[in-house]
Each structure stands twice: as structure tokens, then as C-alpha cells.
Design an enzyme around this catalytic site. Structure first.
Site, PDB file in Angstrom:
ATOM      1  N   GLY A   1       0.821  -1.198   0.000  1.00  0.00           N
ATOM      2  CA  GLY A   1       0.000   0.000   0.000  1.00  0.00           C
ATOM      3  C   GLY A   1       0.852   1.244   0.000  1.00  0.00           C
ATOM      4  N   GLY A   2       0.173   2.388   0.050  1.00  0.00           N
ATOM      5  CA  GLY A   2       0.907   3.645   0.028  1.00  0.00           C
ATOM      6  C   GLY A   2       1.770   3.854   1.255  1.00  0.00           C
TER       7      GLY A   2
ATOM      8  N   GLY B   1       3.134   1.255   3.059  1.00  0.00           N
ATOM      9  CA  GLY B   1       4.051   0.148   3.284  1.00  0.00           C
ATOM     10  C   GLY B   1       3.441  -1.190   2.918  1.00  0.00           C
TER      11      GLY B   1
ATOM     12  CE  LYS C   1      -0.903   0.510   7.527  1.00  0.00           C
ATOM     13  NZ  LYS C   1      -2.091   1.305   7.914  1.00  0.00           N
TER      14      LYS C   1
ATOM     15  CG  ASP D   1      -7.896   6.792   3.134  1.00  0.00           C
ATOM     16  OD1 ASP D   1      -8.404   7.181   2.064  1.00  0.00           O
ATOM     17  OD2 ASP D   1      -6.823   6.158   3.181  1.00  0.00           O
TER      18      ASP D   1
END
Length: 572
Positions: free
Chosen positions: A350-351, A353, A369, A466
Site C-alpha cells: 500500500g501507500g 508500506g 503492516k 479514508d
């Protein structure tokens, strides 16, 4: 017709989400303070150390309930204990909030209050409550593990049965001696005294049912709903003699009934010759790895490279919440779980990591994550996500198990959800075929429930900022769970909107216009994002790319023109 009715239901959910909250939050908070002053006295004055209270008028009425643990027999100690719980609630309320709209604290003297009377409903509604769970991370091992697990199970079964039948307190304690070097195990179960024996037993049995084959190997647990709970540990955590005993042959030895007359707390020196070194070792481990419910704590990880130092912010990372299994992990544990972040364990990028699948030694599957140092999500966002999601618990929110912050490494450990994210299914023709209309509608409804919890029913009023399909994960039964709270904001009770003093963050295409253009965000910002997600789920098209929506810039533009056409009577 059925589809139309369900669409109407979703529109009603949207209306509820967009409804403004009462502006008189100061009145509600004043009522909370009145409850906090009166409830400790009322609870201690009760013969069974249990009390409820209602203060104020709608829409600022406060409904509250508290009770003391059954072994706290002294009235003064009970009053001080309830008062201490309220003090903790106020102490841990974020500065931007005057008070929580709802609070649930599972400590020695549990306290619950809410502006919604249904939240404190009697037992008939407890099957809908999401239990609080906290598990000891230490695991039972060795050749006798299966036998010890069986003995613990028998101890819990007998403890809850004893508690349910123990009028009027609905409280029981027990202990188990395996006859081996394994430490003695201590148990406690309690219901609120207003429950009948049958309701108490049903409530406790539901919680004991949470111990599956994997979790049965844990050396301790606390599982609660508002009106019943149980706990067991490999060390003494309550006062007084156990009410029942289990020996290695699963045969309980009779013990005298405990007196309910208030007495001074008895010395526990008798424990020393019984448990000796094994208990001390177990207690030491549990002190290091396992903190009591809602205890604020910090833990410093070991440096992995010589000469390195953690930042002051990292040392001040405070973890506080009601999520189950929450732990602070060493980086070495993360490396072991992921085989040093092996490429075959990588679930996605993802943006902020990469995300990896991992396994802990007890077999628990996890999603890790790993935030990239150049991702733009710094320690502030990392700490925000940890402190925020650790306070939240709902079936439609992803569960945060723990974190690791060590030097440049910032890692979040989540429950593993095998079906990836929603975008993986709805934008792929082949995978979308696996989801019929009933499942798509169930996914929409689940997201709405999670969003409603964040905005109205959680301890914190939260704006996600988001919300999009890639941040909605799916479990093994395709139930949706909202994830990624790094950009979330806590909203105060007496406000309905805010303005970012920093850059606008989030994903264009899902941002409300006033937020994208002026930085103004509110609870309605997430409702807008939810609406976009619903359109994408129903259409199978992304809200971007003119090639997907004819001559229109995006899916929303296409919808606007379609609705305008219908308004002029040109259907079809």
C-alpha cells in the site's frame, strides 16, 4: 420488491448517520459528573454492591450501572473502587472531549454509562453485545498440555455453575491443581445480582464458549459483557479462599461456603508454600507480558543494532484500550512470525508500506503492516492508529492485536482476514461473480454498522477520513471490517465539524467536496465516502476514469446526470 426494501433500509441508515448530534454536550457531561459522584455511594450502600442510576432529561439523560467484584466485601473499599474507576475514565478522556458519550470499564469494579438506555439493557440483549476479551500471551506447552487444558475447562465450567447458583451475589471463585509442576490456576465468575440463575448461567456459558481449541492453550483470559464475566490466571488475583477446588483427577474437593459478612481482607501468606517458585515464575512472566484490563502501560523494546537509540516519542508510546490480545511486540518476534519478511508471505503493498502474513508459535495467524520509512505516515499517525483502534471493538472493525515500534520500524499487528479487501472482489468480473446480491447487500449493511458505531455508539466519535474499498477487509465468511485508522480523527461531543490545519489527506474520489477543496471535515465526510463505496459495490465500477462512465468524469457525475434525467421524466 425485496431489493427495493433493502435499498430503502440503507437510505435510512444514511439518514441516521447524517443526523446531527445534540449540541448540549456540556449538559450531558454535567450529568455524567453527577452520576460519578452518586454511584460509588449507592453501590457500596447496596447489600450486594450493585447499583443503577438515571440522571437528567432527554436528550441529555445518562443511564449508569456499577458493581464491585464479589470478593470486595468492605463497603468503604467498594465505594473507593467505583470512584477510582470513574477517576480513570475522566483521566483517560482525550483533551478534545469533555466526556465520553458511552463508557465501559471492566476492572475490579466495573462501571458503565451511556446516553442510550438500550446499551444497559438486561440480559435478553447481551447476546448482541460484542464481548471484551483479553488473553494472556503465554501458552501452555509440554506433554501434559492437553490434560491441563481439560482441567482448566472443568474449573471454568464448575466456577460459572457455582456463580449462577450463588444467590444473591452470583459470584464464585475456584482453583485447580494439576498435580504437576504447572502453576495452580485460579478462576472467578460473576454476574450482576439482578440476573436470575438461568440467565446468569446462559450469559457465562456464552462467554466460556469463546475459548476455542487454539485459545484454550492460553494461560489466562478475561472475557466480559456488561452483566457477566469470568477470568482465570496462573496466579492469585482475588482475595479470600477459593470456593471450589479441582485436583488432577478432575474431582472437586468440598470447601466451606464463604461468608458474606463484611470482614477485613485476609492475609494470603498461605499461598506461598503452595505455589512457591512455579507461581512466582508464572507471575513474573505475566507481569511482563500481560497487564490487567485497561491498565495504562509502556514497554521499551530491545535495540537490534548497537549504538542505536529510540526517540523520546517512541518511548512515550502509551497503549490503552479494550481490544483483545493487545500486546507490544519485540521486533524479533515479528521477524520470526514472518520468516524475516519473506516475499512469499507478502499480502500486498500500500501507500504506507507492505502487509505480510505471519504465524505466532501458538498457531495464531496475523497480518503485519510494516510502515515504510518514506511512506509519509510518521510516528504521529502510527501512534494515532494504535491509540485509537485499541479503544474500539466492533464486529465490523478490524481488530488490532498489537504493535512494534523500534528504531525506524513501525509495525501494526492485526487479525488475519483471509479474503483480502473489498476492491479485490467488486472490481474483478470473475471474482465479483462469487458475490450474489444478498451478499453484496450484507456487505453494505456491515459497513454501515461499523460506520454507525464509529460515529454514534463507540466510546470515541471517530471520523475515518479514508473510507474506501481497499480499506474494507473481508473475513472468512465475507463479513466486512473497516481498517486503516492512521488518518482518523477523534471528534468532540459538542462539535459536528472541524478544519484540518495540515494538508488534506485521504483518497481523491472518496473525499467530500468541502473537505477536498476547503479542508472542512465532519461526520458527514465519511457518509459521503460510504455513498461512493455503495455506488462502487452496486455498479462494479470505480469512481474514477472517464472510460468507465461514458463521457462523464466519474461515477458520481454519471449518477447526477442519471438522476437529473429521471427528474425530467425521461426514464430509460
Amino acid at each position: 420488491m425485496a431489493v427495493i426494501m433493502k435499498v430503502v433500509v440503507f437510505l435510512l441508515v444514511l439518514a441516521v448517520l447524517m443526523a446531527p448530534f445534540p449540541a448540549a454536550a456540556d449538559i450531558f457531561c454535567d450529568n455524567v459528573k453527577v452520576v460519578a459522584d452518586a454511584l460509588p455511594k449507592n453501590t457500596s450502600a447496596s447489600a450486594v454492591h450493585f447499583a443503577t442510576s438515571t440522571v437528567g432529561q432527554a436528550p441529555n439523560v445518562v443511564y449508569a450501572m456499577s458493581f464491585c467484584r464479589g470478593d470486595i466485601v468492605n463497603d468503604t473499599a467498594c465505594a473507593e473502587c467505583v470512584a477510582s474507576t470513574f477517576a480513570r475514565i475522566f483521566r483517560e478522556t482525550p483533551p478534545e472531549l469533555e466526556c465520553y458519550r458511552d463508557a465501559s470499564y471492566f476492572v475490579d469494579c466495573p462501571v458503565f454509562y451511556s446516553g442510550d438506555n438500550d446499551t444497559l439493557a438486561p440480559f435478553s440483549a447481551t447476546d448482541e453485545q460484542e464481548p471484551f476479551e483479553r488473553w494472556n500471551i503465554n501458552v501452555i506447552t509440554g506433554d501434559d498440555a492437553g490434560r491441563i487444558v481439560g482441567l482448566i475447562r472443568e474449573l471454568l465450567v464448575q466456577t460459572v455453575q457455582r456463580a449462577a447458583s450463588a444467590a444473591p451475589l452470583r459470584f464464585a471463585t475456584g482453583t485447580m491443581d494439576s498435580g504437576t509442576n504447572f502453576p495452580m490456576v485460579y478462576s472467578l465468575a460473576q454476574c450482576t445480582p439482578d440476573l436470575s440463575a438461568g440467565d446468569c448461567l446462559a450469559c457465562l456459558q456464552r462467554l466460556v464458549g469463546k475459548i476455542n481449541a487454539t485459545m484454550a492453550l492460553r494461560m489466562g483470559a478475561q472475557i466480559h459483557v456488561m452483566r457477566c464475566y469470568f477470568r482465570y490466571e496462573a496466579y492469585v488475583f482475588y482475595d479470600g479462599q477459593p470456593m471450589l477446588r479441582i485436583n488432577g483427577s478432575l474431582s472437586p474437593a468440598p470447601t466451606p461456603e464463604p461468608t458474606t459478612t463484611p470482614t477485613k481482607r485476609k492475609s494470603k501468606l498461605w499461598v506461598i508454600p503452595v505455589v512457591a517458585v512455579p507461581l512466582l515464575a508464572a507471575a513474573s512472566l505475566c507481569f511482563v507480558f500481560y497487564s490487567p484490563c485497561f491498565k495504562r502501560y509502556r514497554r521499551k523494546g530491545k535495540a537490534t543494532r548497537a549504538g542505536s537509540r529510540r526517540t523520546q516519542d517512541e518511548d512515550e508510546l502509551v497503549l490503552d484500550g479494550k481490544n483483545s490480545d493487545f500486546s507490544v511486540f519485540d521486533f524479533e518476534q515479528i521477524l520470526d512470525a514472518t520468516d524475516n519478511f519473506a516475499e512469499e508471505n507478502k499480502l500486498g503493498q500500500g501507500g504506507f508500506g507492505a502487509v505480510y502474513k505471519g504465524h505466532f508459535p501458538d498457531g495464531l495467524e496475523i497480518a503485519i503492516k510494516r510502515l515504510a520509512s518514506h511512506s509519509g505516515q510518521g510516528f504521529t499517525e502510527f501512534r494515532n492508529e494504535v491509540q485509537l483502534i485499541a479503544k474500539l471493538q466492533h464486529r465490523n472493525l478490524v481488530r488490532l492485536l498489537g504493535c512494534c515500534s523500534q528504531e525506524d520500524e513501525k509495525i501494526l499487528v492485526y487479525e488475519y482476514l483471509p479474503n483480502k479487501s473489498l476492491d479485490f472482489f467488486i472490481f474483478d468480473q470473475d471474482k465479483r461473480a462469487l458475490l450474489d446480491w444478498s451478499k453484496l447487500l450484507a456487505i453494505i449493511e456491515g459497513i454501515a454498522h461499523g460506520l454507525l458505531y464509529l460515529q454514534k455508539h463507540s466510546r470515541l466519535r471517530v471520523i475515518h477520513r479514508d473510507l474506501k474499498p481497499s480499506n474494507i477487509l473481508l473475513d472468512g465468511e465475507m463479513n466486512p471490517k473497516i481498517s486503516d485508522f492512521g488518518l482518523a480523527k477523534i471528534f468532540s461531543s459538542n462539535n459536528t465539524e472541524g478544519n484540518t490545519t495540515r494538508r488534506v489527506v485521504g483518497t481523491y474520489g472518496y473525499m467530500a467536496p468541502e473537505y477536498a477543496s476547503e479542508g472542512i471535515f465532519s461526520i458527514k465526510s465519511d457518509v459521503f465516502s460510504f455513498g461512493v463505496v455503495v455506488l462502487e459495490i452496486l455498479s462494479g465500477k470505480r469512481n474514477s476514469g472517464s472510460h468507465q462512465c461514458g463521457d462523464f468524469i466519474n461515477l458520481i457525475g454519471y449518477l447526477h446526470v442519471g438522476m437529473a434525467t429521471m427528474g425530467r421524466g425521461k426514464v430509460g
